[in-house]
Enzyme design. Structure first.
Site, mmCIF file in Angstrom:
data_model
loop_
_atom_site.group_PDB
_atom_site.id
_atom_site.type_symbol
_atom_site.label_atom_id
_atom_site.label_comp_id
_atom_site.label_asym_id
_atom_site.label_seq_id
_atom_site.Cartn_x
_atom_site.Cartn_y
_atom_site.Cartn_z
ATOM 1 N N CYS A 73 0.805 -1.230 0.000
ATOM 2 C CA CYS A 73 0.000 0.000 0.000
ATOM 3 C C CYS A 73 0.836 1.278 0.000
ATOM 4 C CB CYS A 73 -0.949 0.005 1.195
ATOM 5 S SG CYS A 73 -1.976 -1.457 1.262
ATOM 6 N N HIS A 82 -2.872 6.933 3.404
ATOM 7 C CA HIS A 82 -3.416 5.649 2.964
ATOM 8 C C HIS A 82 -4.705 5.398 3.739
ATOM 9 C CE1 HIS A 82 -3.965 1.648 1.728
ATOM 10 N NE2 HIS A 82 -3.550 1.065 2.846
ATOM 11 N N ASN A 87 -10.337 -0.157 1.693
ATOM 12 C CA ASN A 87 -8.895 -0.164 1.441
ATOM 13 C C ASN A 87 -8.653 -0.759 0.059
ATOM 14 O OD1 ASN A 87 -6.164 -0.643 1.309
ATOM 15 N ND2 ASN A 87 -6.019 -1.720 3.259
HETATM 16 N N1 ACO Z 1 -17.476 -8.155 12.119
HETATM 17 C C1 ACO Z 1 -17.699 -8.440 13.425
HETATM 18 N N2 ACO Z 1 -16.727 -8.814 14.262
HETATM 19 C C2 ACO Z 1 -15.475 -8.886 13.763
HETATM 20 C C3 ACO Z 1 -15.178 -8.610 12.426
HETATM 21 C C4 ACO Z 1 -16.231 -8.231 11.591
HETATM 22 N N3 ACO Z 1 -16.062 -7.927 10.277
HETATM 23 N N4 ACO Z 1 -13.843 -8.766 12.237
HETATM 24 C C5 ACO Z 1 -13.334 -9.141 13.408
HETATM 25 N N5 ACO Z 1 -14.325 -9.226 14.336
HETATM 26 C C6 ACO Z 1 -14.215 -9.591 15.741
HETATM 27 C C7 ACO Z 1 -13.020 -10.451 16.051
HETATM 28 O O1 ACO Z 1 -13.290 -11.805 15.769
HETATM 29 C C8 ACO Z 1 -12.847 -10.192 17.529
HETATM 30 O O2 ACO Z 1 -13.771 -10.976 18.215
HETATM 31 P P1 ACO Z 1 -13.383 -11.656 19.627
HETATM 32 O O3 ACO Z 1 -13.114 -10.498 20.540
HETATM 33 O O4 ACO Z 1 -14.603 -12.430 19.959
HETATM 34 O O5 ACO Z 1 -12.164 -12.489 19.359
HETATM 35 C C9 ACO Z 1 -13.271 -8.723 17.679
HETATM 36 O O6 ACO Z 1 -14.037 -8.404 16.504
HETATM 37 C C10 ACO Z 1 -12.126 -7.765 17.782
HETATM 38 O O7 ACO Z 1 -11.187 -8.086 16.757
HETATM 39 P P2 ACO Z 1 -9.890 -7.231 16.545
HETATM 40 O O8 ACO Z 1 -9.065 -7.881 15.481
HETATM 41 O O9 ACO Z 1 -9.271 -6.958 17.866
HETATM 42 O O10 ACO Z 1 -10.533 -5.892 15.975
HETATM 43 P P3 ACO Z 1 -9.825 -4.540 15.615
HETATM 44 O O11 ACO Z 1 -10.433 -3.449 16.384
HETATM 45 O O12 ACO Z 1 -8.321 -4.667 15.622
HETATM 46 O O13 ACO Z 1 -10.267 -4.345 14.103
HETATM 47 C C11 ACO Z 1 -9.341 -4.561 11.906
HETATM 48 C C12 ACO Z 1 -9.902 -5.290 13.125
HETATM 49 C C13 ACO Z 1 -10.445 -3.721 11.324
HETATM 50 C C14 ACO Z 1 -8.863 -5.584 10.905
HETATM 51 C C15 ACO Z 1 -8.172 -3.654 12.344
HETATM 52 O O14 ACO Z 1 -7.255 -4.378 13.119
HETATM 53 C C16 ACO Z 1 -7.436 -3.029 11.187
HETATM 54 O O15 ACO Z 1 -7.970 -2.226 10.460
HETATM 55 N N6 ACO Z 1 -6.133 -3.326 11.047
HETATM 56 C C17 ACO Z 1 -5.268 -2.740 10.048
HETATM 57 C C18 ACO Z 1 -5.615 -3.203 8.680
HETATM 58 C C19 ACO Z 1 -4.703 -2.537 7.693
HETATM 59 O O16 ACO Z 1 -4.353 -1.420 7.852
HETATM 60 N N7 ACO Z 1 -4.275 -3.203 6.663
HETATM 61 C C20 ACO Z 1 -3.384 -2.568 5.739
HETATM 62 C C21 ACO Z 1 -2.756 -3.445 4.877
HETATM 63 S S1 ACO Z 1 -3.818 -4.271 3.779
HETATM 64 C C22 ACO Z 1 -2.961 -4.480 2.347
HETATM 65 O O17 ACO Z 1 -1.801 -4.336 2.317
HETATM 66 C C23 ACO Z 1 -3.706 -4.797 1.112
#
Ligand code: ACO
Length: 325
Positions: free
Chosen positions: A113, A252, A282
């Site tokens: 990215c 980004h 994204n």
């Molecule tokens: N809907 C409902 N619940 C969900 C979902 C969803 N879509 N996705 C995850 N959960 C749940 C998890 O299972 C977890 O449940 P649990 O507590 O029972 O285990 C809970 O939500 C919390 O999960 P986390 O992973 O801690 O959630 P977080 O607040 O970190 O959000 C996310 C997840 C959105 C993926 C976030 O971590 C994020 O945006 N990370 C960065 C992503 C990024 O920037 N990527 C860039 C590179 S991508 C590329 O290069 C193409």
């Protein structure tokens, strides 16, 4: 003519849309969760027979039109993607042939990215050395084709799009400064497998397809906030500028919460930032050029304005540049 500036911009977003209601229908998620945790309302998805090069070609043609030059005037095409049509030929060569850029060397590269910003920096190097006059930088990804639609933690995030810029030799100010880097110790944080047989990686993929993207979301988030804020600051310091001199920051667009935390660390308010994540999700390296196009089209950025572009991504990588439009 040692300077390099963006002389043309183009973007392309496919027609089909997956809104949050659709995501609710395929995985255990909710509109409320997706908006609260990511800021995303919908994402655009390429047609089954529409690939990265198809989107990249459209963005490239729009950038050439905007720059007011012909494809034959392009000396080099650099194309960034993590979802190439082929391992070979490169996407850059496919686009070179389609648009008729017969005088251009054409290569692909991958900083995930961060790639669009890295591409502008590479273009600047070829231009400031005097080697080339016009470099076409393209970022395109059909992430939907590399998405595990059984994995709710990633599938709600990704969309498809392409962006392109013509970078041209000029006497005027253009790309003023940059900062970029990588942290390969985080290589396992975002993965998509090619030929490597890696059972552990394969087991992480609920859908079982090795080319789909797996991500350690929390680790990436932590890296992203610091990397974007610190890289932008280093680029500003090199330019001898502060955020007071900057009309807009184009980050980004991975997650609204990442942008929000990064701008708090930068010490700037949201009105200095463009957000497109709600509309597109994204879309990998094309997030920044798509957002920049929108900023130009809506008058958020005008000729002469100084702006910051900053990205982070798989690798892990990061890159920022300060430029004058
Ligand atoms: N809907 C409902 N619940 C969900 C979902 C969803 N879509 N996705 C995850 N959960 C749940 C998890 O299972 C977890 O449940 P649990 O507590 O029972 O285990 C809970 O939500 C919390 O999960 P986390 O992973 O801690 O959630 P977080 O607040 O970190 O959000 C996310 C997840 C959105 C993926 C976030 O971590 C994020 O945006 N990370 C960065 C992503 C990024 O920037 N990527 C860039 C590179 S991508 C590329 O290069 C193409």
């Amino acid at each position: 003519m040692a300077n390099a500036r963006i002389s043309g911009l183009g973007a392309y977003v496919p027609e089909k849309v997956y809104d949050n209601a659709y995501m609710e229908s395929i995985v255990d998620t909710s509109d409320e969760w997706i908006i609260r945790r990511t800021g995303i309302e919908k994402r655009h998805i390429s047609a089954d027979d529409e690939y990265t090069t198809d989107m990249g070609t459209k963005a490239a043609e729009a950038a050439l039109k905007d720059a007011g030059i012909s494809a034959e005037e392009i000396d080099m095409i650099i194309f960034a993607t993590v979802t190439p049509d082929y391992f070979t030929p490169s996407c850059a060569c496919v686009v070179q042939g389609r648009i008729g850029a017969k005088n251009a060397m054409a290569i692909d590269y991958n900083a995930a990215c961060s790639s669009f910003v890295v591409g502008l920096i590479m273009a600047q190097q070829f231009i400031s050395s005097g080697a080339y006059k016009n470099v076409l930088v393209i970022s395109a990804d059909a992430l939907s084709k590399a998405t595990d639609y059984k994995d709710r933690a990633t599938c709600v995030l990704f969309g498809d799009a392409a962006g392109a810029a013509v970078v041209t030799a000029t006497d005027e100010p253009g790309i003023i400064s940059f900062d970029m880097g990588a942290d390969g110790t985080g290589a396992g944080s975002i993965t998509s497998l090619a030929f490597r047989n890696d059972t552990e990686e394969l087991e992480k993929r609920i859908g079982g397809k090795k080319e789909t993207i797996w991500m350690a979301g929390q680790a990436v988030m932590k890296f992203a906030v610091k990397a974007m804020a610190d890289s932008s600051q280093r680029a500003l310091d090199k330019a001898g500028l502060t955020y007071d001199d900057i009309a807009l920051v184009v980050p980004h667009q991975a997650n609204y919460r990442i942008v929000d935390s990064a701008i708090k660390r930068m010490g700037i308010s949201e009105d200095k930032v463009i957000l497109t994540i709600q509309k597109y999700g994204n879309t990998s390296a094309s997030c920044i050029p798509v957002a920049l196009c929108e900023a130009v089209e809506t008058g958020k950025v005008k000729k002469g304005d100084k702006i910051v572009l900053v990205g982070f991504g798989g690798g892990l990588t990061y890159a920022a540049c300060v430029l004058q439009m």
